[in-house]
Design a protein around this motif. Structure first.
Motif, PDB file in Angstrom:
ATOM      1  N   TRP A  34      32.678   1.875  45.421  1.00  0.00           N
ATOM      2  CA  TRP A  34      32.256   2.334  44.107  1.00  0.00           C
ATOM      3  C   TRP A  34      30.945   3.108  44.173  1.00  0.00           C
ATOM      4  O   TRP A  34      30.702   3.998  43.363  1.00  0.00           O
ATOM      5  CB  TRP A  34      32.067   1.152  43.158  1.00  0.00           C
ATOM      6  N   PHE A  35      30.078   2.741  45.095  1.00  0.00           N
ATOM      7  CA  PHE A  35      28.749   3.332  45.187  1.00  0.00           C
ATOM      8  C   PHE A  35      28.360   3.519  46.642  1.00  0.00           C
ATOM      9  O   PHE A  35      28.903   2.858  47.524  1.00  0.00           O
ATOM     10  CB  PHE A  35      27.692   2.403  44.547  1.00  0.00           C
ATOM     11  N   SER A  36      27.375   4.363  46.874  1.00  0.00           N
ATOM     12  CA  SER A  36      26.752   4.430  48.195  1.00  0.00           C
ATOM     13  C   SER A  36      25.874   3.179  48.317  1.00  0.00           C
ATOM     14  O   SER A  36      25.555   2.539  47.310  1.00  0.00           O
ATOM     15  CB  SER A  36      25.882   5.686  48.308  1.00  0.00           C
ATOM     16  N   PRO A  37      25.451   2.821  49.525  1.00  0.00           N
ATOM     17  CA  PRO A  37      24.548   1.660  49.646  1.00  0.00           C
ATOM     18  C   PRO A  37      23.271   1.805  48.805  1.00  0.00           C
ATOM     19  O   PRO A  37      22.841   0.837  48.178  1.00  0.00           O
ATOM     20  CB  PRO A  37      24.243   1.615  51.142  1.00  0.00           C
ATOM     21  N   ASP A  38      22.701   2.998  48.772  1.00  0.00           N
ATOM     22  CA  ASP A  38      21.498   3.198  47.957  1.00  0.00           C
ATOM     23  C   ASP A  38      21.794   3.024  46.473  1.00  0.00           C
ATOM     24  O   ASP A  38      20.991   2.458  45.735  1.00  0.00           O
ATOM     25  CB  ASP A  38      20.891   4.584  48.202  1.00  0.00           C
ATOM     26  N   GLN A  39      22.945   3.517  46.032  1.00  0.00           N
ATOM     27  CA  GLN A  39      23.320   3.346  44.632  1.00  0.00           C
ATOM     28  C   GLN A  39      23.562   1.874  44.313  1.00  0.00           C
ATOM     29  O   GLN A  39      23.196   1.402  43.235  1.00  0.00           O
ATOM     30  CB  GLN A  39      24.583   4.154  44.304  1.00  0.00           C
ATOM     31  N   ALA A  40      24.167   1.145  45.240  1.00  0.00           N
ATOM     32  CA  ALA A  40      24.405  -0.284  45.021  1.00  0.00           C
ATOM     33  C   ALA A  40      23.081  -1.032  44.914  1.00  0.00           C
ATOM     34  O   ALA A  40      22.948  -1.954  44.101  1.00  0.00           O
ATOM     35  CB  ALA A  40      25.268  -0.853  46.136  1.00  0.00           C
ATOM     36  N   LYS A  41      22.091  -0.626  45.699  1.00  0.00           N
ATOM     37  CA  LYS A  41      20.764  -1.241  45.593  1.00  0.00           C
ATOM     38  C   LYS A  41      20.141  -0.917  44.236  1.00  0.00           C
ATOM     39  O   LYS A  41      19.476  -1.748  43.623  1.00  0.00           O
ATOM     40  CB  LYS A  41      19.853  -0.760  46.719  1.00  0.00           C
ATOM     41  N   ARG A  42      20.367   0.294  43.790  1.00  0.00           N
ATOM     42  CA  ARG A  42      19.880   0.700  42.467  1.00  0.00           C
ATOM     43  C   ARG A  42      20.554  -0.132  41.377  1.00  0.00           C
ATOM     44  O   ARG A  42      19.919  -0.545  40.413  1.00  0.00           O
ATOM     45  CB  ARG A  42      20.148   2.194  42.263  1.00  0.00           C
ATOM     46  N   LEU A  43      21.839  -0.398  41.565  1.00  0.00           N
ATOM     47  CA  LEU A  43      22.568  -1.227  40.609  1.00  0.00           C
ATOM     48  C   LEU A  43      21.930  -2.620  40.525  1.00  0.00           C
ATOM     49  O   LEU A  43      21.832  -3.189  39.436  1.00  0.00           O
ATOM     50  CB  LEU A  43      24.047  -1.346  40.993  1.00  0.00           C
ATOM     51  N   VAL A  44      21.503  -3.156  41.654  1.00  0.00           N
ATOM     52  CA  VAL A  44      20.817  -4.451  41.649  1.00  0.00           C
ATOM     53  C   VAL A  44      19.581  -4.368  40.767  1.00  0.00           C
ATOM     54  O   VAL A  44      19.348  -5.240  39.917  1.00  0.00           O
ATOM     55  CB  VAL A  44      20.435  -4.894  43.084  1.00  0.00           C
ATOM     56  N   VAL A  46      18.920  -2.285  38.303  1.00  0.00           N
ATOM     57  CA  VAL A  46      19.322  -2.138  36.904  1.00  0.00           C
ATOM     58  C   VAL A  46      19.788  -3.488  36.358  1.00  0.00           C
ATOM     59  O   VAL A  46      19.401  -3.898  35.263  1.00  0.00           O
ATOM     60  CB  VAL A  46      20.427  -1.064  36.745  1.00  0.00           C
ATOM     61  N   ALA A  47      20.620  -4.194  37.128  1.00  0.00           N
ATOM     62  CA  ALA A  47      21.162  -5.481  36.671  1.00  0.00           C
ATOM     63  C   ALA A  47      20.064  -6.528  36.509  1.00  0.00           C
ATOM     64  O   ALA A  47      20.100  -7.319  35.560  1.00  0.00           O
ATOM     65  CB  ALA A  47      22.236  -5.967  37.631  1.00  0.00           C
ATOM     66  N   VAL A  48      19.090  -6.540  37.405  1.00  0.00           N
ATOM     67  CA  VAL A  48      17.960  -7.468  37.269  1.00  0.00           C
ATOM     68  C   VAL A  48      17.174  -7.107  36.015  1.00  0.00           C
ATOM     69  O   VAL A  48      16.823  -7.983  35.209  1.00  0.00           O
ATOM     70  CB  VAL A  48      17.057  -7.456  38.522  1.00  0.00           C
ATOM     71  N   GLY A  49      16.928  -5.826  35.827  1.00  0.00           N
ATOM     72  CA  GLY A  49      16.181  -5.371  34.658  1.00  0.00           C
ATOM     73  C   GLY A  49      16.876  -5.672  33.348  1.00  0.00           C
ATOM     74  O   GLY A  49      16.228  -5.919  32.330  1.00  0.00           O
ATOM     75  N   ARG A  50      18.193  -5.671  33.364  1.00  0.00           N
ATOM     76  CA  ARG A  50      18.970  -5.958  32.152  1.00  0.00           C
ATOM     77  C   ARG A  50      19.243  -7.445  31.977  1.00  0.00           C
ATOM     78  O   ARG A  50      19.895  -7.860  31.027  1.00  0.00           O
ATOM     79  CB  ARG A  50      20.293  -5.204  32.190  1.00  0.00           C
ATOM     80  N   GLY A  51      18.751  -8.259  32.910  1.00  0.00           N
ATOM     81  CA  GLY A  51      18.932  -9.697  32.791  1.00  0.00           C
ATOM     82  C   GLY A  51      20.286 -10.208  33.234  1.00  0.00           C
ATOM     83  O   GLY A  51      20.632 -11.359  32.987  1.00  0.00           O
ATOM     84  N   LEU A  52      21.079  -9.375  33.910  1.00  0.00           N
ATOM     85  CA  LEU A  52      22.389  -9.802  34.388  1.00  0.00           C
ATOM     86  C   LEU A  52      22.301 -10.525  35.725  1.00  0.00           C
ATOM     87  O   LEU A  52      23.161 -11.346  36.051  1.00  0.00           O
ATOM     88  CB  LEU A  52      23.342  -8.608  34.517  1.00  0.00           C
ATOM     89  N   LEU A  53      21.303 -10.195  36.522  1.00  0.00           N
ATOM     90  CA  LEU A  53      21.099 -10.815  37.829  1.00  0.00           C
ATOM     91  C   LEU A  53      19.668 -11.318  37.934  1.00  0.00           C
ATOM     92  O   LEU A  53      18.761 -10.744  37.327  1.00  0.00           O
ATOM     93  CB  LEU A  53      21.304  -9.811  38.964  1.00  0.00           C
ATOM     94  N   ALA A  54      19.503 -12.354  38.745  1.00  0.00           N
ATOM     95  CA  ALA A  54      18.167 -12.832  39.088  1.00  0.00           C
ATOM     96  C   ALA A  54      18.127 -13.003  40.597  1.00  0.00           C
ATOM     97  O   ALA A  54      19.159 -13.213  41.237  1.00  0.00           O
ATOM     98  CB  ALA A  54      17.880 -14.159  38.405  1.00  0.00           C
ATOM     99  N   SER A  55      16.947 -12.898  41.141  1.00  0.00           N
ATOM    100  CA  SER A  55      16.765 -13.121  42.563  1.00  0.00           C
ATOM    101  C   SER A  55      16.170 -14.507  42.740  1.00  0.00           C
ATOM    102  O   SER A  55      15.101 -14.794  42.209  1.00  0.00           O
ATOM    103  CB  SER A  55      15.832 -12.058  43.143  1.00  0.00           C
ATOM    104  N   GLU A  56      16.900 -15.366  43.461  1.00  0.00           N
ATOM    105  CA  GLU A  56      16.438 -16.732  43.693  1.00  0.00           C
ATOM    106  C   GLU A  56      16.562 -17.053  45.172  1.00  0.00           C
ATOM    107  O   GLU A  56      17.665 -16.994  45.719  1.00  0.00           O
ATOM    108  CB  GLU A  56      17.264 -17.739  42.882  1.00  0.00           C
ATOM    109  N   ASP A  57      15.458 -17.371  45.799  1.00  0.00           N
ATOM    110  CA  ASP A  57      15.445 -17.739  47.217  1.00  0.00           C
ATOM    111  C   ASP A  57      16.153 -16.693  48.080  1.00  0.00           C
ATOM    112  O   ASP A  57      16.896 -17.030  49.000  1.00  0.00           O
ATOM    113  CB  ASP A  57      16.081 -19.114  47.426  1.00  0.00           C
ATOM    114  N   GLY A  58      15.947 -15.427  47.778  1.00  0.00           N
ATOM    115  CA  GLY A  58      16.537 -14.348  48.568  1.00  0.00           C
ATOM    116  C   GLY A  58      17.978 -14.011  48.227  1.00  0.00           C
ATOM    117  O   GLY A  58      18.553 -13.105  48.803  1.00  0.00           O
TER     118      GLY A  58
END
Length: 180
Positions: A34-44, A46-58
């Motif tokens: 669906w995305f290039s690796p850089d785009q997938a990182k960007r999606l992370v 965006v998703a963190v910023g929108r509250g859909l994902l959180a980073s916990e213990d890596g």
């Protein structure tokens, strides 16, 4: 919402409730294509910023139930979801521009969010203000969002963007934890 579907897909495919960022990126870029690796990182981001994902213990942890999201057959997310810059990302950009290293800023913002029990956006604006970053427009947006969530909760919303009250509370919270 296509962002939620794109975020849910790797978790659903692996039937897990947490994934390493690399694993998440591989799932979206190499497996689904669906995305290039850089785009997938960007999606992370965006998703963190929108509250859909959180980073916990890596690991990345969804803040919604991916099992309740349907990934339609033949679904392919539109790249426009990568262009959305959330309030969190805008605040983070301002913090980095003010001279704070990005990882340190994210860690400090996450700590404030936990310590103060506020949204990630409110925590980011607080941290940005503490570091002297220009975030008046973002503070107004966060204040409006908080007021809308709290009904007429103008007092709560005003407190979140009031430098003297909440910044002191944030400092107190981080003094005990050693973060920031």
């Amino acid at each position: 919402m296509s962002l939620e579907v794109a975020v849910a897909a790797p978790f659903k495919a692996r039937a897990r409730d947490r994934l390493g960022q690399g694993e998440f990126v591989v799932a979206l870029s190499l497996e689904r294509e669906w995305f290039s690796p850089d785009q997938a990182k960007r999606l992370v981001d965006v998703a963190v910023g929108r509250g859909l994902l959180a980073s916990e213990d890596g690991d990345l942890v969804p803040r919604f139930d991916p099992t309740e999201v349907t990934v339609p057959e033949g679904f392919s997310p539109d790249e426009s979801i990568l262009r959305e810059q959330s309030t969190f990302e805008s605040a983070l950009d301002a913090i980095v521009a003010a001279g704070v290293e990005k990882q340190r800023a994210v860690a400090a913002i996450n700590e404030r969010q936990r310590a103060l029990a506020v949204t990630i956006e409110a925590a980011a604006v607080l941290y940005a203000r503490e570091r002297g970053a220009a975030v008046d427009r973002l503070a107004a947006e966060v204040r409006e969002e908080l007021a809308a969530e709290a009904g007429d909760g103008a007092t709560v919303a005003d407190d979140v963007t009031d430098d003297s009250t909440v910044a002191d509370d944030a400092d107190d919270a981080t003094d005990d934890s050693g973060a920031a």
